[in-house]
Every structure is written in structure tokens, then in C-alpha cells.
Design a protein around this motif. Structure first.
Motif, PDB file in Angstrom:
ATOM      1  N   PHE A 137      12.716  79.004   4.404  1.00 45.95           N
ATOM      2  CA  PHE A 137      13.653  79.072   3.279  1.00 45.95           C
ATOM      3  C   PHE A 137      14.757  80.076   3.562  1.00 45.95           C
ATOM      4  CE2 PHE A 137      14.893  81.189  -0.719  1.00 45.95           C
ATOM      5  CZ  PHE A 137      15.531  80.113  -1.322  1.00 45.95           C
ATOM      6  N   ASN A 138      16.007  79.657   3.344  1.00 46.36           N
ATOM      7  CA  ASN A 138      17.219  80.466   3.498  1.00 46.36           C
ATOM      8  C   ASN A 138      17.572  80.824   4.939  1.00 46.36           C
ATOM      9  OD1 ASN A 138      18.650  80.571   1.153  1.00 46.36           O
ATOM     10  ND2 ASN A 138      17.720  82.451   0.411  1.00 46.36           N
ATOM     11  N   GLN A 139      16.822  80.329   5.923  1.00 50.59           N
ATOM     12  CA  GLN A 139      17.189  80.575   7.316  1.00 50.59           C
ATOM     13  C   GLN A 139      18.408  79.717   7.656  1.00 50.59           C
ATOM     14  OE1 GLN A 139      15.986  82.643   9.789  1.00 50.59           O
ATOM     15  NE2 GLN A 139      14.843  83.577   8.124  1.00 50.59           N
ATOM     16  N   GLU A 140      19.298  80.264   8.433  1.00 45.11           N
ATOM     17  CA  GLU A 140      20.489  79.540   8.842  1.00 45.11           C
ATOM     18  C   GLU A 140      20.385  79.167  10.302  1.00 45.11           C
ATOM     19  OE1 GLU A 140      23.974  81.753   7.898  1.00 45.11           O
ATOM     20  OE2 GLU A 140      23.504  81.834   5.767  1.00 45.11           O
ATOM     21  N   GLY A 141      21.130  78.129  10.661  1.00 45.65           N
ATOM     22  CA  GLY A 141      21.112  77.703  12.049  1.00 45.65           C
ATOM     23  C   GLY A 141      22.205  76.707  12.341  1.00 45.65           C
ATOM     24  N   THR A 142      22.152  76.175  13.554  1.00 41.00           N
ATOM     25  CA  THR A 142      23.159  75.233  14.030  1.00 41.00           C
ATOM     26  C   THR A 142      22.485  73.913  14.387  1.00 41.00           C
ATOM     27  OG1 THR A 142      24.406  77.077  14.953  1.00 41.00           O
ATOM     28  CG2 THR A 142      24.992  74.885  15.726  1.00 41.00           C
ATOM     29  N   VAL A 143      23.070  72.814  13.929  1.00 42.55           N
ATOM     30  CA  VAL A 143      22.537  71.488  14.235  1.00 42.55           C
ATOM     31  C   VAL A 143      22.832  71.157  15.692  1.00 42.55           C
ATOM     32  CG1 VAL A 143      22.739  69.022  13.722  1.00 42.55           C
ATOM     33  CG2 VAL A 143      22.809  70.686  11.862  1.00 42.55           C
ATOM     34  N   ILE A 144      21.784  70.737  16.417  1.00 40.10           N
ATOM     35  CA  ILE A 144      21.948  70.305  17.803  1.00 40.10           C
ATOM     36  C   ILE A 144      22.100  68.793  17.855  1.00 40.10           C
ATOM     37  CG2 ILE A 144      20.809  70.118  20.040  1.00 40.10           C
ATOM     38  CD1 ILE A 144      19.414  72.763  19.376  1.00 40.10           C
ATOM     39  N   LYS A 145      21.265  68.114  17.037  1.00 40.02           N
ATOM     40  CA  LYS A 145      21.264  66.649  17.050  1.00 40.02           C
ATOM     41  C   LYS A 145      20.787  66.130  15.701  1.00 40.02           C
ATOM     42  CE  LYS A 145      19.417  62.977  19.964  1.00 40.02           C
ATOM     43  NZ  LYS A 145      18.518  62.714  21.098  1.00 40.02           N
ATOM     44  N   ALA A 146      21.481  65.129  15.151  1.00 38.14           N
ATOM     45  CA  ALA A 146      21.052  64.474  13.913  1.00 38.14           C
ATOM     46  C   ALA A 146      20.429  63.150  14.307  1.00 38.14           C
ATOM     47  CB  ALA A 146      22.245  64.262  12.989  1.00 38.14           C
ATOM     48  N   GLY A 148      18.171  59.989  12.476  1.00 32.62           N
ATOM     49  CA  GLY A 148      17.509  59.407  11.310  1.00 32.62           C
ATOM     50  C   GLY A 148      17.621  60.309  10.101  1.00 32.62           C
ATOM     51  N   LYS A 149      16.471  60.655   9.548  1.00 30.80           N
ATOM     52  CA  LYS A 149      16.449  61.493   8.351  1.00 30.80           C
ATOM     53  C   LYS A 149      16.132  62.947   8.668  1.00 30.80           C
ATOM     54  CE  LYS A 149      15.240  57.793   5.203  1.00 30.80           C
ATOM     55  NZ  LYS A 149      14.355  57.316   4.181  1.00 30.80           N
ATOM     56  N   SER A 150      16.251  63.331   9.923  1.00 26.92           N
ATOM     57  CA  SER A 150      16.000  64.727  10.274  1.00 26.92           C
ATOM     58  C   SER A 150      17.035  65.210  11.285  1.00 26.92           C
ATOM     59  CB  SER A 150      14.591  64.892  10.853  1.00 26.92           C
ATOM     60  OG  SER A 150      14.466  64.159  12.056  1.00 26.92           O
ATOM     61  N   VAL A 151      17.091  66.521  11.449  1.00 27.12           N
ATOM     62  CA  VAL A 151      18.008  67.121  12.411  1.00 27.12           C
ATOM     63  C   VAL A 151      17.221  68.052  13.326  1.00 27.12           C
ATOM     64  CG1 VAL A 151      20.032  67.016  10.909  1.00 27.12           C
ATOM     65  CG2 VAL A 151      18.614  69.051  10.908  1.00 27.12           C
ATOM     66  N   LEU A 152      17.705  68.183  14.545  1.00 28.24           N
ATOM     67  CA  LEU A 152      17.175  69.152  15.488  1.00 28.24           C
ATOM     68  C   LEU A 152      18.122  70.325  15.424  1.00 28.24           C
ATOM     69  CD1 LEU A 152      14.922  69.406  17.579  1.00 28.24           C
ATOM     70  CD2 LEU A 152      16.547  68.587  19.289  1.00 28.24           C
ATOM     71  N   MET A 153      17.590  71.516  15.170  1.00 24.01           N
ATOM     72  CA  MET A 153      18.474  72.663  14.981  1.00 24.01           C
ATOM     73  C   MET A 153      17.908  73.916  15.616  1.00 24.01           C
ATOM     74  SD  MET A 153      17.918  73.529  10.941  1.00 24.01           S
ATOM     75  CE  MET A 153      18.743  75.085  11.010  1.00 24.01           C
ATOM     76  N   VAL A 154      18.780  74.879  15.868  1.00 24.07           N
ATOM     77  CA  VAL A 154      18.405  76.189  16.387  1.00 24.07           C
ATOM     78  C   VAL A 154      18.597  77.183  15.253  1.00 24.07           C
ATOM     79  CG1 VAL A 154      18.960  78.011  18.035  1.00 24.07           C
ATOM     80  CG2 VAL A 154      19.133  75.625  18.725  1.00 24.07           C
ATOM     81  N   PHE A 155      17.537  77.975  14.975  1.00 24.08           N
ATOM     82  CA  PHE A 155      17.605  78.980  13.916  1.00 24.08           C
ATOM     83  C   PHE A 155      18.226  80.269  14.435  1.00 24.08           C
ATOM     84  CE2 PHE A 155      14.002  76.390  12.500  1.00 24.08           C
ATOM     85  CZ  PHE A 155      14.391  76.141  11.204  1.00 24.08           C
ATOM     86  N   ASP A 156      18.967  80.947  13.571  1.00 22.94           N
ATOM     87  CA  ASP A 156      19.546  82.251  13.885  1.00 22.94           C
ATOM     88  C   ASP A 156      18.606  83.355  13.398  1.00 22.94           C
ATOM     89  OD1 ASP A 156      21.807  80.867  14.661  1.00 22.94           O
ATOM     90  OD2 ASP A 156      22.872  81.219  12.782  1.00 22.94           O
ATOM     91  N   HIS A 157      18.821  84.553  13.888  1.00 21.93           N
ATOM     92  CA  HIS A 157      18.214  85.778  13.356  1.00 21.93           C
ATOM     93  C   HIS A 157      16.691  85.804  13.395  1.00 21.93           C
ATOM     94  CE1 HIS A 157      22.255  86.505  12.057  1.00 21.93           C
ATOM     95  NE2 HIS A 157      22.230  85.466  11.261  1.00 21.93           N
ATOM     96  N   CYS A 160      14.710  85.018  18.618  1.00 23.95           N
ATOM     97  CA  CYS A 160      14.347  84.065  19.652  1.00 23.95           C
ATOM     98  C   CYS A 160      15.043  82.746  19.347  1.00 23.95           C
ATOM     99  CB  CYS A 160      12.839  83.851  19.737  1.00 23.95           C
ATOM    100  SG  CYS A 160      12.139  83.084  18.277  1.00 23.95           S
ATOM    101  N   ALA A 161      15.083  81.874  20.316  1.00 19.94           N
ATOM    102  CA  ALA A 161      15.666  80.548  20.101  1.00 19.94           C
ATOM    103  C   ALA A 161      14.533  79.608  19.712  1.00 19.94           C
ATOM    104  CB  ALA A 161      16.361  80.067  21.361  1.00 19.94           C
ATOM    105  N   LEU A 162      14.394  79.357  18.446  1.00 18.75           N
ATOM    106  CA  LEU A 162      13.369  78.456  17.934  1.00 18.75           C
ATOM    107  C   LEU A 162      14.036  77.140  17.575  1.00 18.75           C
ATOM    108  CD1 LEU A 162      10.475  77.955  16.925  1.00 18.75           C
ATOM    109  CD2 LEU A 162      11.184  78.899  14.735  1.00 18.75           C
ATOM    110  N   ILE A 163      13.570  76.065  18.183  1.00 23.63           N
ATOM    111  CA  ILE A 163      14.142  74.750  17.913  1.00 23.63           C
ATOM    112  C   ILE A 163      13.142  73.977  17.076  1.00 23.63           C
ATOM    113  CG2 ILE A 163      14.980  72.608  18.929  1.00 23.63           C
ATOM    114  CD1 ILE A 163      15.774  74.213  21.389  1.00 23.63           C
ATOM    115  N   SER A 164      13.622  73.405  15.981  1.00 23.45           N
ATOM    116  CA  SER A 164      12.731  72.704  15.067  1.00 23.45           C
ATOM    117  C   SER A 164      13.414  71.468  14.518  1.00 23.45           C
ATOM    118  CB  SER A 164      12.346  73.628  13.914  1.00 23.45           C
ATOM    119  OG  SER A 164      11.500  72.967  13.020  1.00 23.45           O
ATOM    120  N   SER A 165      12.617  70.467  14.154  1.00 21.15           N
ATOM    121  CA  SER A 165      13.133  69.261  13.516  1.00 21.15           C
ATOM    122  C   SER A 165      12.934  69.416  12.014  1.00 21.15           C
ATOM    123  CB  SER A 165      12.367  68.036  14.032  1.00 21.15           C
ATOM    124  OG  SER A 165      12.864  66.873  13.433  1.00 21.15           O
ATOM    125  N   ILE A 166      14.031  69.356  11.251  1.00 17.13           N
ATOM    126  CA  ILE A 166      14.015  69.597   9.809  1.00 17.13           C
ATOM    127  C   ILE A 166      14.534  68.356   9.088  1.00 17.13           C
ATOM    128  CG2 ILE A 166      14.923  71.073   7.954  1.00 17.13           C
ATOM    129  CD1 ILE A 166      13.186  72.607   9.919  1.00 17.13           C
TER     130      ILE A 166
END
Length: 177
Positions: A137-146, A148-157, A160-166
Motif C-alpha cells: 500500500f502506497n508504494q510507488e514505482g515504475t511500470v516495466i510492462k503492461a 492483460g489485467k496486470s503490470v510488471l513494475m519496479v518498486f522505489d524506496h 532493492c530492485a523488487l519486481i512484482s506483477s500487480i
């Protein structure tokens, strides 16, 4: 109005969609109803959180749109209502919405507590987004790939570089200031 057979003629009413000024959906709905025009502004309940408090508010499900059940004669009154910009058109005529669609929206809102209209076309690689609920909740990040109904993104702050599908429905675009 009576025809030559003495029976009453019923004005053919149908559901149309009006486009409103930004953030005027509920105001327009109230103004139309005060004129005796049947209107429908589907609302969803959300919890807005600020740094010092939380508040439950109702916001329009369809941003910028209100449904109206009118005859051709009533269209002028709708257009003249403060906050109404115009009807939504399809093939040079006001777009007509089937009664069954309005009923489905009403039924959906009664049975679903967590619903949202998301236009996946608005999300693209490089967009800055914020997570609206859940573990991040409230974490910000950058979309790497959209996809279907989810995006692959990198979280800030997170140090570490955590990549997750949201899920797209769980993110909000960050606007540039």
C-alpha cells in the motif's frame, strides 16, 4: 397527448449518456432529478486516506458520465442543465444504452463491494504508479510492462530492485507536478 383513437401516447424514453464537467457527476445527477428527469450516476464507496485520517466517500464509477432516461423532447432540457457538456454520440446520434445494461450495472454494484473501471490503455511502460491497497500500500514505482489485467513494475524506496506483477485495478497513475 391523445391520438385519434383516444388512447394516450407514451413518449419513447431511452437511456442516454451525458458527458459532464470534471467532478460534476453527482451535482449533475442531483440537478437533473430536481427537474424531474430520471438520471443515474453509479457510485462506488472508497476509503480515502490522508496522513492524519481516513474517510469513506462515494465517487462515480464512470468518471465524467451520467445516464439519463429521456424522450427526444426532454433532451434539450438535459443539455441546458448546468454541468452537462453534451450527449455521447454514436453514428451521429446520441448513444442509446439498453435497459438491461443499466440493470446489470445496478445489480453489480449491489453485489460487489470492490469494483473499479480501469482503462488498460492508460498504463504504459515508464509510467509512474502508486499501489492503492495490499501489502505494498502506497508504494510507488515504475511500470516495466503492461500485460492483460496486470503490470510488471519496479518498486522505489525498498533499498532493492523488487519486481512484482500487480493487478491494474490496484494501481493509480501518478500525475506530474
Amino acid at each position: 397527448m391523445e391520438n385519434s383513437f383516444g388512447s394516450r401516447t407514451v413518449w419513447n424514453r431511452r437511456w442516454l449518456v451525458v458527458y459532464t464537467r470534471p467532478r460534476w457527476e453527482k451535482k449533475v445527477d442531483g440537478l437533473l432529478k430536481s427537474q424531474g428527469i430520471r438520471s443515474y450516476c453509479p457510485l462506488k464507496t472508497v476509503i480515502n486516506q490522508w496522513s492524519d485520517r481516513k474517510k469513506t466517500v462515494e465517487i462515480p464509477l464512470f468518471s465524467g458520465y451520467v445516464f439519463v432516461w429521456v424522450s427526444e423532447r426532454e433532451e434539450y432540457r438535459v443539455r441546458q442543465t448546468l454541468g452537462v457538456l453534451n450527449f455521447i454520440y454514436y453514428m451521429a446520434r446520441p448513444a442509446v444504452i439498453r435497459d438491461s445494461v443499466i440493470e446489470k450495472i445496478e445489480c453489480f454494484l449491489k453485489t460487489s463491494t470492490d469494483c473499479e473501471i480501469v482503462d488498460a490503455k492508460e498504463i504504459s511502460p515508464g509510467d509512474r504508479v502508486r499501489i492503492k491497497s495490499g501489502v505494498f500500500f502506497n508504494q510507488e514505482g515504475t511500470v516495466i510492462k503492461a500485460r492483460g489485467k496486470s503490470v510488471l513494475m519496479v518498486f522505489d524506496h525498498l533499498n532493492c530492485a523488487l519486481i512484482s506483477s500487480i493487478a491494474i485495478s490496484n494501481i493509480a497513475l501518478q500525475t506530474a507536478i
